[in-house]
Scaffold this active site. Structure first.
Site, PDB file in Angstrom:
ATOM      1  N   ASN A   1       6.538   5.954  10.388  1.00 54.59           N
ATOM      2  CA  ASN A   1       5.616   6.711  11.251  1.00 54.59           C
ATOM      3  C   ASN A   1       6.299   7.110  12.552  1.00 54.59           C
ATOM      4  OD1 ASN A   1       5.445   3.917  11.884  1.00 54.59           O
ATOM      5  ND2 ASN A   1       3.440   4.172  12.834  1.00 54.59           N
TER       6      ASN A   1
ATOM      7  N   CYS B   1       2.552  10.085   9.692  1.00 57.24           N
ATOM      8  CA  CYS B   1       2.512   8.811   8.977  1.00 57.24           C
ATOM      9  C   CYS B   1       3.819   8.626   8.198  1.00 57.24           C
ATOM     10  CB  CYS B   1       1.363   8.793   7.971  1.00 57.24           C
ATOM     11  SG  CYS B   1      -0.256   8.715   8.730  1.00 57.24           S
TER      12      CYS B   1
ATOM     13  N   CYS C   1      -3.640   6.290   4.575  1.00 55.33           N
ATOM     14  CA  CYS C   1      -4.811   7.012   5.089  1.00 55.33           C
ATOM     15  C   CYS C   1      -5.198   8.124   4.110  1.00 55.33           C
ATOM     16  CB  CYS C   1      -4.509   7.585   6.476  1.00 55.33           C
ATOM     17  SG  CYS C   1      -3.452   9.044   6.445  1.00 55.33           S
TER      18      CYS C   1
ATOM     19  N   GLU D   1       4.282   7.716   5.107  1.00 54.77           N
ATOM     20  CA  GLU D   1       4.249   8.256   3.743  1.00 54.77           C
ATOM     21  C   GLU D   1       4.615   9.731   3.730  1.00 54.77           C
ATOM     22  OE1 GLU D   1       2.023   6.522   5.344  1.00 54.77           O
ATOM     23  OE2 GLU D   1       0.798   5.261   4.043  1.00 54.77           O
TER      24      GLU D   1
ATOM     25  N   GLU E   1       5.228   8.671  16.156  1.00 49.48           N
ATOM     26  CA  GLU E   1       4.074   9.011  16.994  1.00 49.48           C
ATOM     27  C   GLU E   1       4.457   9.975  18.114  1.00 49.48           C
ATOM     28  OE1 GLU E   1       2.256   5.283  18.127  1.00 49.48           O
ATOM     29  OE2 GLU E   1       1.519   4.976  16.081  1.00 49.48           O
TER      30      GLU E   1
HETATM   31  N1  THU Z   1       0.004   5.113   9.697  1.00 50.92           N
HETATM   32  C1  THU Z   1       0.922   5.403   8.729  1.00 50.92           C
HETATM   33  O1  THU Z   1       2.096   5.641   8.999  1.00 50.92           O
HETATM   34  N2  THU Z   1       0.485   5.416   7.450  1.00 50.92           N
HETATM   35  C2  THU Z   1      -0.802   5.212   7.072  1.00 50.92           C
HETATM   36  O2  THU Z   1      -1.141   5.420   5.917  1.00 50.92           O
HETATM   37  C3  THU Z   1      -1.762   4.697   8.031  1.00 50.92           C
HETATM   38  C4  THU Z   1      -1.382   4.838   9.452  1.00 50.92           C
HETATM   39  C5  THU Z   1       0.454   5.118  11.087  1.00 50.92           C
HETATM   40  C6  THU Z   1      -0.135   6.229  11.921  1.00 50.92           C
HETATM   41  C7  THU Z   1      -0.011   5.668  13.309  1.00 50.92           C
HETATM   42  O3  THU Z   1       1.294   5.955  13.779  1.00 50.92           O
HETATM   43  C8  THU Z   1      -0.121   4.165  13.109  1.00 50.92           C
HETATM   44  O4  THU Z   1       0.081   3.928  11.728  1.00 50.92           O
HETATM   45  C9  THU Z   1      -1.439   3.576  13.555  1.00 50.92           C
HETATM   46  O5  THU Z   1      -2.492   4.195  12.921  1.00 50.92           O
END
Ligand code: THU
Length: 161
Positions: A63, A74, A113, A76, A65
């Site tokens: 991930n 994310c 997600c 994935e 940000e």
């Molecule tokens: N996140 C992912 O990378 N994958 C997911 O399927 C769920 C959430 C990340 C997004 C954000 O950077 C952090 O987790 C907190 O939500």
């Protein structure tokens, strides 16, 4: 006529990593490597994804940000975008996802997600091959789904009914 119906989904659970076959242990080790690339200064929740391609290659994603929160990626989708760019015609056998958190130990499997589920489904559709989804936390159980469709019931695959 009105009916109340139930949606069922199946998955394999190994209670601990020690119970899992070697191939999954290796994929989880790859996903844990991928977590190291995570940039998550806002959530402090670090996620890693490792794709196994049909040709045996592994592609990592994590991930990423942004101060403007919705811009973040994310793990994935980072991995899937990398695979689509580096090896667009190579089918994807599996995606292994793991996570850790600076504030508390993650002892249950993290789950993708909704947007990532739909994106994994698109990769299945593109390559006409199911993608095994392997989920784990830092410790604890490992969940294995044979296809993202088991995590996305009543999925939308682009066909207009
Ligand atoms: N996140 C992912 O990378 N994958 C997911 O399927 C769920 C959430 C990340 C997004 C954000 O950077 C952090 O987790 C907190 O939500």
């Amino acid at each position: 006529m009105k009916k109340e119906l139930k949606i069922e989904s199946y998955y394999t659970c190994y209670e601990t990593i020690e119970d899992a076959p070697e191939e999954y242990k290796n994929l989880i080790a790859e996903a844990k490597q991928a977590v190291k690339g995570s940039y998550a200064p806002y959530s402090n929740f670090n996620v890693g994804a490792a794709l196994l391609l049909n040709n045996g290659k592994i592609i990592h994603g994590s991930n990423q940000e942004n101060a403007s929160y919705p811009i973040g990626f994310c793990a994935e989708r980072t991995a899937l975008s990398a695979a689509a760019s580096i090896a667009p015609s190579e089918k994807i056998k599996s995606i292994t996802i793991t996570c850790s958190c600076a504030h508390h130990p993650v002892t249950t499997p993290g789950a993708p997600c909704g947007i990532c589920r739909q994106t994994i489904l698109e990769a299945e559709t593109k390559h006409q091959q199911n993608i095994e989804v392997i989920l784990t936390g830092e410790t604890g159980a490992i969940y294995i789904f044979k296809t993202i469709k088991d995590l996305l019931p009543l999925y939308f695959d682009g066909r207009l009914l």
